[in-house]
Design a protein around this motif. Sequence first.
Motif, PDB file in Angstrom:
ATOM      1  N   PHE A 188      -6.033  -7.883   8.306  1.00  0.00           N
ATOM      2  CA  PHE A 188      -6.054  -8.381   6.935  1.00  0.00           C
ATOM      3  C   PHE A 188      -4.665  -8.241   6.309  1.00  0.00           C
ATOM      4  CE2 PHE A 188     -10.561  -7.269   7.459  1.00  0.00           C
ATOM      5  CZ  PHE A 188     -11.183  -8.389   6.916  1.00  0.00           C
ATOM      6  N   GLU A 189      -4.308  -9.213   5.468  1.00  0.00           N
ATOM      7  CA  GLU A 189      -3.068  -9.155   4.711  1.00  0.00           C
ATOM      8  C   GLU A 189      -3.396  -8.841   3.253  1.00  0.00           C
ATOM      9  OE1 GLU A 189      -1.745 -13.117   5.325  1.00  0.00           O
ATOM     10  OE2 GLU A 189      -0.738 -12.655   7.231  1.00  0.00           O
ATOM     11  N   ALA A 190      -2.898  -7.716   2.734  1.00  0.00           N
ATOM     12  CA  ALA A 190      -3.140  -7.373   1.334  1.00  0.00           C
ATOM     13  C   ALA A 190      -2.522  -8.437   0.436  1.00  0.00           C
ATOM     14  CB  ALA A 190      -2.557  -5.999   1.027  1.00  0.00           C
ATOM     15  N   PHE A 191      -3.293  -8.903  -0.538  1.00  0.00           N
ATOM     16  CA  PHE A 191      -2.846  -9.980  -1.419  1.00  0.00           C
ATOM     17  C   PHE A 191      -2.652  -9.487  -2.848  1.00  0.00           C
ATOM     18  CE2 PHE A 191      -3.684 -13.575  -4.272  1.00  0.00           C
ATOM     19  CZ  PHE A 191      -2.799 -14.524  -3.773  1.00  0.00           C
ATOM     20  N   ALA A 192      -3.551  -8.650  -3.338  1.00  0.00           N
ATOM     21  CA  ALA A 192      -3.450  -8.139  -4.704  1.00  0.00           C
ATOM     22  C   ALA A 192      -4.068  -6.753  -4.767  1.00  0.00           C
ATOM     23  CB  ALA A 192      -4.148  -9.079  -5.695  1.00  0.00           C
ATOM     24  N   GLU A 193      -3.544  -5.966  -5.691  1.00  0.00           N
ATOM     25  CA  GLU A 193      -4.058  -4.600  -5.864  1.00  0.00           C
ATOM     26  C   GLU A 193      -4.015  -4.249  -7.342  1.00  0.00           C
ATOM     27  OE1 GLU A 193      -2.244  -0.230  -4.997  1.00  0.00           O
ATOM     28  OE2 GLU A 193      -2.298  -1.591  -3.273  1.00  0.00           O
ATOM     29  N   LEU A 194      -5.053  -3.550  -7.788  1.00  0.00           N
ATOM     30  CA  LEU A 194      -5.122  -3.080  -9.165  1.00  0.00           C
ATOM     31  C   LEU A 194      -5.597  -1.635  -9.145  1.00  0.00           C
ATOM     32  CD1 LEU A 194      -5.158  -3.531 -12.282  1.00  0.00           C
ATOM     33  CD2 LEU A 194      -7.511  -4.331 -12.019  1.00  0.00           C
ATOM     34  N   ALA A 207      -9.429   1.970  -7.823  1.00  0.00           N
ATOM     35  CA  ALA A 207      -8.554   1.000  -7.168  1.00  0.00           C
ATOM     36  C   ALA A 207      -9.357  -0.175  -6.637  1.00  0.00           C
ATOM     37  CB  ALA A 207      -7.787   1.661  -6.031  1.00  0.00           C
ATOM     38  N   TYR A 208      -8.694  -1.329  -6.615  1.00  0.00           N
ATOM     39  CA  TYR A 208      -9.259  -2.560  -6.071  1.00  0.00           C
ATOM     40  C   TYR A 208      -8.186  -3.184  -5.178  1.00  0.00           C
ATOM     41  CZ  TYR A 208     -11.681  -1.925 -10.580  1.00  0.00           C
ATOM     42  OH  TYR A 208     -12.316  -1.407 -11.674  1.00  0.00           O
ATOM     43  N   VAL A 209      -8.547  -3.534  -3.960  1.00  0.00           N
ATOM     44  CA  VAL A 209      -7.619  -4.188  -3.051  1.00  0.00           C
ATOM     45  C   VAL A 209      -8.254  -5.496  -2.575  1.00  0.00           C
ATOM     46  CG1 VAL A 209      -6.407  -4.051  -0.842  1.00  0.00           C
ATOM     47  CG2 VAL A 209      -6.564  -2.021  -2.297  1.00  0.00           C
ATOM     48  N   LEU A 210      -7.538  -6.589  -2.804  1.00  0.00           N
ATOM     49  CA  LEU A 210      -7.968  -7.913  -2.352  1.00  0.00           C
ATOM     50  C   LEU A 210      -7.095  -8.314  -1.177  1.00  0.00           C
ATOM     51  CD1 LEU A 210      -9.651 -10.519  -2.856  1.00  0.00           C
ATOM     52  CD2 LEU A 210      -7.802 -11.279  -4.366  1.00  0.00           C
TER      53      LEU A 210
END
Length: 214
Positions: A188-194, A207-210
């Motif tokens: 998987f390639e991390a695209f967005a994180e909050l 945390a949220y990782v898309l």
Amino acid sequence: MIEPADVAQTRAAYDLVAEDYADLLRGLLAESAEDQAMLGAFAHHVLAGGGGAVADLGCGPGRIAGHLATLGLDVFGIDLSPGMIEVARRDHPGIRFGVASMTDLPLADGSLGGAVGWYSIIHTPEERQAGLFAEFARVVRPGGWLLLAFQVGDEVIHLTRAYGHDVDLDTRRQRPERVRERLAAAGFEAFAELVRRPVPPEKSEQAYVLARRA
């Protein structure tokens, strides 16, 4: 294959608390702009990529699956706990739910346009997360999407009381950078994180990782 003891403990705990857990969390999604934003971004990317089936992995009582359905996704839920699945089927009769383990999903390779693990990786020891993420990668098609949510930290929290019941349950906080590393190793390639600050009664950052399947 012998089931790890912590898996049996997790199933037993969630079977016990299913009704009270569902009652407590039923309205929380409406109160969190960050939750809605990340779920909305996930739904947007899945639909923009051609849609397809979406799995809510560790779906609990189905509240996240129910929300994703309102965003136009073809969603179904899987959970380890039969008690949780019983509540999910009752509360969301228009959505498919089934009992299964996230580590051995009854799904064909590349059959999903996306998957969500909403606070469901928190019971898997770090040494088994590589295998867990590899299973996620197996069922999400190339170009598909994965959204994870979890508490931030390094601690293993042992719960003896939760949702009004005596339980025996470990929850594990995670570091986003380590989650990203394991996701990358799985394909998987991390695209967005909050990462947001805790809102009482939360005690740690959330945390949220898309990520996108490479």
